[in-house]
Design an enzyme around this catalytic site. Structure first.
Site, PDB file in Angstrom:
ATOM      1  N   ALA A  69      -3.601  -6.225   1.520  1.00  8.95           N
ATOM      2  CA  ALA A  69      -2.794  -7.146   2.308  1.00  8.95           C
ATOM      3  C   ALA A  69      -1.364  -6.602   2.319  1.00  8.95           C
ATOM      4  CB  ALA A  69      -2.835  -8.533   1.687  1.00  8.95           C
ATOM      5  N   GLY A 112      -7.053  -6.122  -0.402  1.00  7.29           N
ATOM      6  CA  GLY A 112      -7.675  -6.584   0.834  1.00  7.29           C
ATOM      7  C   GLY A 112      -8.429  -5.478   1.560  1.00  7.29           C
ATOM      8  N   GLU A 115     -11.702  -5.430  -0.048  1.00  6.61           N
ATOM      9  CA  GLU A 115     -12.365  -6.690   0.326  1.00  6.61           C
ATOM     10  C   GLU A 115     -12.863  -6.644   1.778  1.00  6.61           C
ATOM     11  OE1 GLU A 115      -8.802  -8.725  -1.121  1.00  6.61           O
ATOM     12  OE2 GLU A 115     -10.127 -10.042  -2.250  1.00  6.61           O
ATOM     13  N   GLU A 135      -4.504  -6.232  -7.436  1.00  4.65           N
ATOM     14  CA  GLU A 135      -3.658  -7.429  -7.317  1.00  4.65           C
ATOM     15  C   GLU A 135      -3.057  -7.842  -8.659  1.00  4.65           C
ATOM     16  OE1 GLU A 135      -6.658  -7.066  -5.920  1.00  4.65           O
ATOM     17  OE2 GLU A 135      -6.627  -7.847  -3.871  1.00  4.65           O
TER      18      GLU A 135
HETATM   19  N1  CAA Z   1       1.620  -3.601   1.688  1.00  5.32           N
HETATM   20  C1  CAA Z   1       2.723  -3.195   2.311  1.00  5.32           C
HETATM   21  N2  CAA Z   1       3.118  -1.910   2.368  1.00  5.32           N
HETATM   22  C2  CAA Z   1       2.343  -1.005   1.759  1.00  5.32           C
HETATM   23  C3  CAA Z   1       1.167  -1.369   1.068  1.00  5.32           C
HETATM   24  C4  CAA Z   1       0.799  -2.743   1.052  1.00  5.32           C
HETATM   25  N3  CAA Z   1      -0.307  -3.176   0.462  1.00  5.32           N
HETATM   26  N4  CAA Z   1       0.626  -0.248   0.530  1.00  5.32           N
HETATM   27  C5  CAA Z   1       1.424   0.779   0.887  1.00  5.32           C
HETATM   28  N5  CAA Z   1       2.462   0.313   1.622  1.00  5.32           N
HETATM   29  C6  CAA Z   1       3.561   1.093   2.181  1.00  5.32           C
HETATM   30  C7  CAA Z   1       4.531   1.511   1.106  1.00  5.32           C
HETATM   31  O1  CAA Z   1       5.412   0.463   0.806  1.00  5.32           O
HETATM   32  C8  CAA Z   1       5.204   2.696   1.744  1.00  5.32           C
HETATM   33  O2  CAA Z   1       6.150   2.201   2.675  1.00  5.32           O
HETATM   34  P1  CAA Z   1       7.643   2.855   2.749  1.00  5.32           P
HETATM   35  O3  CAA Z   1       7.384   4.246   3.250  1.00  5.32           O
HETATM   36  O4  CAA Z   1       8.331   1.977   3.720  1.00  5.32           O
HETATM   37  O5  CAA Z   1       8.170   2.832   1.374  1.00  5.32           O
HETATM   38  C9  CAA Z   1       4.067   3.349   2.551  1.00  5.32           C
HETATM   39  O6  CAA Z   1       3.079   2.330   2.718  1.00  5.32           O
HETATM   40  C10 CAA Z   1       3.437   4.513   1.842  1.00  5.32           C
HETATM   41  O7  CAA Z   1       3.027   4.071   0.526  1.00  5.32           O
HETATM   42  P2  CAA Z   1       3.439   4.824  -0.839  1.00  5.32           P
HETATM   43  O8  CAA Z   1       4.739   5.524  -0.675  1.00  5.32           O
HETATM   44  O9  CAA Z   1       3.311   3.837  -1.939  1.00  5.32           O
HETATM   45  O10 CAA Z   1       2.268   5.916  -0.893  1.00  5.32           O
HETATM   46  P3  CAA Z   1       1.676   6.621  -2.218  1.00  5.32           P
HETATM   47  O11 CAA Z   1       0.804   7.706  -1.700  1.00  5.32           O
HETATM   48  O12 CAA Z   1       2.757   6.942  -3.168  1.00  5.32           O
HETATM   49  O13 CAA Z   1       0.779   5.475  -2.919  1.00  5.32           O
HETATM   50  C11 CAA Z   1      -0.833   3.684  -2.974  1.00  5.32           C
HETATM   51  C12 CAA Z   1      -0.374   4.991  -2.288  1.00  5.32           C
HETATM   52  C13 CAA Z   1      -1.344   3.963  -4.385  1.00  5.32           C
HETATM   53  C14 CAA Z   1      -1.973   3.128  -2.111  1.00  5.32           C
HETATM   54  C15 CAA Z   1       0.321   2.672  -3.038  1.00  5.32           C
HETATM   55  O14 CAA Z   1       0.894   2.564  -1.731  1.00  5.32           O
HETATM   56  C16 CAA Z   1      -0.044   1.304  -3.485  1.00  5.32           C
HETATM   57  O15 CAA Z   1      -0.248   1.071  -4.660  1.00  5.32           O
HETATM   58  N6  CAA Z   1      -0.116   0.308  -2.528  1.00  5.32           N
HETATM   59  C17 CAA Z   1      -0.339  -1.075  -2.835  1.00  5.32           C
HETATM   60  C18 CAA Z   1      -1.776  -1.349  -3.212  1.00  5.32           C
HETATM   61  C19 CAA Z   1      -1.957  -2.816  -3.558  1.00  5.32           C
HETATM   62  O16 CAA Z   1      -1.384  -3.329  -4.483  1.00  5.32           O
HETATM   63  N7  CAA Z   1      -2.804  -3.514  -2.788  1.00  5.32           N
HETATM   64  C20 CAA Z   1      -3.099  -4.909  -3.013  1.00  5.32           C
HETATM   65  C21 CAA Z   1      -2.275  -5.752  -2.100  1.00  5.32           C
HETATM   66  S1  CAA Z   1      -2.447  -7.502  -2.439  1.00  5.32           S
HETATM   67  C22 CAA Z   1      -3.887  -7.959  -1.671  1.00  5.32           C
HETATM   68  O17 CAA Z   1      -4.524  -7.167  -1.030  1.00  5.32           O
HETATM   69  C23 CAA Z   1      -4.331  -9.382  -1.855  1.00  5.32           C
HETATM   70  C24 CAA Z   1      -5.656  -9.707  -1.315  1.00  5.32           C
HETATM   71  O18 CAA Z   1      -6.582 -10.007  -2.027  1.00  5.32           O
HETATM   72  C25 CAA Z   1      -5.914  -9.723   0.137  1.00  5.32           C
END
Ligand code: CAA
Length: 261
Positions: A69, A112, A115, A135
């Site tokens: 998400a 998500g 999911e 999460e």
């Molecule tokens: N939401 C918003 N933006 C996101 C995102 C997310 N879930 N995942 C990545 N991005 C964005 C980053 O913020 C970044 O944006 P900027 O360039 O503006 O900074 C861009 O995408 C590239 O990401 P990274 O620089 O972090 O890339 P990386 O290769 O270093 O890392 C990653 C990749 C490990 C996937 C890392 O991006 C990450 O950990 N993302 C979040 C994963 C996460 O926590 N997901 C769960 C979300 S909550 C949810 O999903 C609830 C539910 O049940 C529905």
């Protein structure tokens, strides 16, 4: 009807009977913002109703199926707001698609994203795919089925490990655990998924939709009720032309020519 273009997904029909929906927010690793979800549901519903479509493939990019998400979009939301608009309820519309769906996962399928892939009927992974429910690292828990669908796919201990530690698993482990049906080289992932979709689309669409509904009933029903439901669905198929055609084709040693509605 289908829009001529969507802001957050790319729609194509790579093979007769198969729709390919490609999540396309590369700068955010396909984070599933509300607008992306609207696009996905809009296009998926179109194909779900279309007579020609027999399978829907959902994929992302090489780097990310979807990184979850959209954290930036939801980070400042307050309880009243997420509760009153019942945030994520709309995701149920993806699981409610009646046409068989295949998730083709390359790269990250997190939160998500994992999911969404689990809402599809079949998951195929590219060899570099990574699955996780991170999460817990954000101070929350999965909200689109991660705690419920994961335990049914991989069992309690593995589901707990993923939800409590946020650890990711790779494609090979996901296959061993039963989360994905098959791992293929990343570069041939979409082709393989489309090929599978096209095979499904060539079957009786009534039988395919009934098979999907009946397998999914196993999530909800006890064994006796599930078996009864299955048997009644089986009986119902004898009312279709496709059953007559399919069985006649077998006996006459030829390919079946199913009706496409
Ligand atoms: N939401 C918003 N933006 C996101 C995102 C997310 N879930 N995942 C990545 N991005 C964005 C980053 O913020 C970044 O944006 P900027 O360039 O503006 O900074 C861009 O995408 C590239 O990401 P990274 O620089 O972090 O890339 P990386 O290769 O270093 O890392 C990653 C990749 C490990 C996937 C890392 O991006 C990450 O950990 N993302 C979040 C994963 C996460 O926590 N997901 C769960 C979300 S909550 C949810 O999903 C609830 C539910 O049940 C529905």
């Amino acid at each position: 009807s289908l829009k001529s273009s969507y802001d957050n997904i790319i729609v194509s029909e790579p093979s007769p009977g198969v729709a390919l929906l490609t999540l396309n927010r590369p700068k955010a690793l396909n984070a599933l913002c509300d607008a992306l979800l609207d696009d996905l549901i809009h296009a998926a519903n179109h194909f779900d109703k279309s007579k020609e479509c027999g399978a829907i493939v959902i994929t992302g990019s090489d780097k990310a199926f979807a990184a979850g998400a959209d954290i930036k979009e939801m980070s400042s939301r307050k309880f009243d707001e997420v509760f009153m608009k019942n945030m994520f309820k709309q995701w149920g519309d993806v699981a409610a698609i009646e046409t068989p769906t295949i998730a083709a996962v390359n790269g990250f399928a997190l939160g998500g994203g994992c999911e969404l892939a689990m809402m599809c009927d079949i998951m195929i992974a590219g060899d570099k795919a990574k699955f996780g429910q991170p999460e817990i690292n954000l101070g929350v828990i999965p909200g689109c089925g991660g705690t419920q669908r994961l335990i049914r796919a991989v069992g309690k201990s593995k589901a707990m490990e993923m939800c409590l530690t946020g650890n990711m698993i790779g494609a090979e482990q996901a296959e061993r655990d039963g989360l994905v049906c098959r791992v293929v080289p990343a570069e041939s992932l979409v082709d393989e998924a489309v090929k599978m979709g096209s095979k499904i689309a060539s079957k009786s669409q009534v039988a395919a939709k009934m098979a999907k509904e009946t397998v999914n009933a196993a999530y909800e029903l006890n064994l006796a009720e599930g078996l009864r439901f299955e048997r009644r669905m089986f009986h119902a198929l004898f009312a279709t032309e496709d059953q007559k055609e399919g069985m006649a084709a077998f006996i006459e040693k030829r390919d079946a020519n199913f009706v496409h509605r």
